[in-house]
Motif scaffolding. Structure first.
Motif, PDB file in Angstrom:
ATOM      1  N   THR A  59     -17.342  19.155 -19.581  1.00 44.35           N
ATOM      2  CA  THR A  59     -18.500  19.065 -20.322  1.00 44.35           C
ATOM      3  C   THR A  59     -19.407  18.131 -20.169  1.00 44.35           C
ATOM      4  O   THR A  59     -20.486  18.182 -20.518  1.00 44.35           O
ATOM      5  N   GLY A  60     -18.898  17.073 -19.683  1.00 41.80           N
ATOM      6  CA  GLY A  60     -19.943  15.719 -19.107  1.00 41.80           C
ATOM      7  C   GLY A  60     -20.775  16.186 -18.269  1.00 41.80           C
ATOM      8  O   GLY A  60     -22.067  16.082 -18.128  1.00 41.80           O
ATOM      9  N   LEU A  61     -20.327  16.999 -17.108  1.00 42.39           N
ATOM     10  CA  LEU A  61     -21.085  17.587 -16.026  1.00 42.39           C
ATOM     11  C   LEU A  61     -22.114  18.480 -16.555  1.00 42.39           C
ATOM     12  O   LEU A  61     -23.484  18.570 -16.094  1.00 42.39           O
ATOM     13  N   ARG A  62     -21.811  19.308 -17.693  1.00 39.86           N
ATOM     14  CA  ARG A  62     -22.768  20.178 -18.295  1.00 39.86           C
ATOM     15  C   ARG A  62     -23.819  19.503 -18.797  1.00 39.86           C
ATOM     16  O   ARG A  62     -24.757  20.128 -18.936  1.00 39.86           O
ATOM     17  N   GLN A  63     -23.529  18.330 -19.629  1.00 34.37           N
ATOM     18  CA  GLN A  63     -24.617  17.604 -20.319  1.00 34.37           C
ATOM     19  C   GLN A  63     -25.601  17.119 -19.299  1.00 34.37           C
ATOM     20  O   GLN A  63     -26.639  17.033 -19.513  1.00 34.37           O
ATOM     21  N   CYS A  64     -24.963  16.611 -18.184  1.00 38.94           N
ATOM     22  CA  CYS A  64     -25.800  16.058 -16.958  1.00 38.94           C
ATOM     23  C   CYS A  64     -26.826  17.121 -16.542  1.00 38.94           C
ATOM     24  O   CYS A  64     -27.928  17.002 -16.545  1.00 38.94           O
ATOM     25  N   VAL A  65     -26.519  18.466 -16.286  1.00 38.77           N
ATOM     26  CA  VAL A  65     -27.145  19.591 -15.735  1.00 38.77           C
ATOM     27  C   VAL A  65     -28.294  19.798 -16.757  1.00 38.77           C
ATOM     28  O   VAL A  65     -29.343  19.977 -16.406  1.00 38.77           O
ATOM     29  N   THR A  66     -27.766  19.966 -18.172  1.00 40.47           N
ATOM     30  CA  THR A  66     -28.666  20.256 -19.183  1.00 40.47           C
ATOM     31  C   THR A  66     -29.696  19.297 -19.179  1.00 40.47           C
ATOM     32  O   THR A  66     -30.726  19.789 -19.540  1.00 40.47           O
ATOM     33  N   ALA A  67     -29.335  18.030 -19.336  1.00 41.24           N
ATOM     34  CA  ALA A  67     -30.374  17.001 -19.483  1.00 41.24           C
ATOM     35  C   ALA A  67     -31.297  17.005 -18.268  1.00 41.24           C
ATOM     36  O   ALA A  67     -32.585  17.163 -18.310  1.00 41.24           O
ATOM     37  N   GLU A  68     -30.822  17.309 -17.061  1.00 44.04           N
ATOM     38  CA  GLU A  68     -31.880  17.247 -15.749  1.00 44.04           C
ATOM     39  C   GLU A  68     -32.833  18.435 -15.909  1.00 44.04           C
ATOM     40  O   GLU A  68     -34.019  18.381 -15.684  1.00 44.04           O
ATOM     41  N   GLN A  69     -32.359  19.500 -16.430  1.00 44.38           N
ATOM     42  CA  GLN A  69     -32.964  20.744 -16.592  1.00 44.38           C
ATOM     43  C   GLN A  69     -34.229  20.492 -17.478  1.00 44.38           C
ATOM     44  O   GLN A  69     -35.011  21.268 -17.431  1.00 44.38           O
ATOM     45  N   GLU A  73     -33.248  12.001 -18.778  1.00 45.55           N
ATOM     46  CA  GLU A  73     -32.158  11.134 -18.235  1.00 45.55           C
ATOM     47  C   GLU A  73     -31.002  11.547 -18.716  1.00 45.55           C
ATOM     48  O   GLU A  73     -30.572  11.824 -19.952  1.00 45.55           O
ATOM     49  N   PRO A  74     -30.059  11.834 -17.523  1.00 47.66           N
ATOM     50  CA  PRO A  74     -28.571  12.206 -18.193  1.00 47.66           C
ATOM     51  C   PRO A  74     -27.942  11.039 -18.837  1.00 47.66           C
ATOM     52  O   PRO A  74     -28.098   9.898 -18.579  1.00 47.66           O
ATOM     53  N   SER A  75     -27.327  11.527 -19.958  1.00 50.38           N
ATOM     54  CA  SER A  75     -26.638  10.298 -20.807  1.00 50.38           C
ATOM     55  C   SER A  75     -25.257   9.796 -20.030  1.00 50.38           C
ATOM     56  O   SER A  75     -24.674   8.929 -20.706  1.00 50.38           O
ATOM     57  N   VAL A  76     -24.898  10.595 -19.377  1.00 49.38           N
ATOM     58  CA  VAL A  76     -23.588  10.657 -18.534  1.00 49.38           C
ATOM     59  C   VAL A  76     -23.656  10.136 -17.009  1.00 49.38           C
ATOM     60  O   VAL A  76     -24.599  10.677 -16.424  1.00 49.38           O
ATOM     61  N   ASP A  77     -23.021   9.088 -16.879  1.00 51.58           N
ATOM     62  CA  ASP A  77     -22.918   8.525 -15.488  1.00 51.58           C
ATOM     63  C   ASP A  77     -22.281   9.421 -14.471  1.00 51.58           C
ATOM     64  O   ASP A  77     -20.924   9.468 -14.509  1.00 51.58           O
ATOM     65  N   VAL A  78     -22.769  10.094 -13.593  1.00 50.75           N
ATOM     66  CA  VAL A  78     -22.093  11.097 -12.606  1.00 50.75           C
ATOM     67  C   VAL A  78     -21.139  10.490 -11.864  1.00 50.75           C
ATOM     68  O   VAL A  78     -20.036  11.121 -11.424  1.00 50.75           O
TER      69      VAL A  78
END
Length: 89
Positions: A59-69, A73-78
């Motif tokens: 879920t966190g990774l999905r949030q990162c990808v969605t934010a980048e798209q 700025e992703p709200s989650v630290d990769v």
């Protein structure tokens, strides 16, 4: 990172299932059940907990990808997600 919607429901369902399995394991131990049966159930609860953890990380990774798209700025630290993933692996 917040878990939303279907992912939250799925994680809670998995954790409740694991909770029930743990109660079952305790009952098995108290009843003096065979070690092989207990270990089999321990493996099952371990897998359920791992799946819940991986679902949270996904879920966190999905949030990162969605934010980048979306150009945000992703709200989650990769790096933090990677560390969490490795802690489950």
């Amino acid at each position: 990172m917040e878990i939303e919607g279907d992912a939250l429901t799925d994680v809670i369902k998995r954790l409740r299932r694991a909770e029930g399995q743990i109660r079952g394991i305790i009952a098995m131990l108290e009843a003096g059940r065979d070690c092989a049966d207990v270990v089999t159930q321990l493996a099952a609860v371990s897998k359920a907990l791992d799946r819940a953890g991986f679902k949270i990380i996904a879920t966190g990774l999905r949030q990162c990808v969605t934010a980048e798209q979306d150009g945000k700025e992703p709200s989650v630290d990769v790096a933090q997600l990677e560390k969490l993933f490795l802690s489950l692996a």
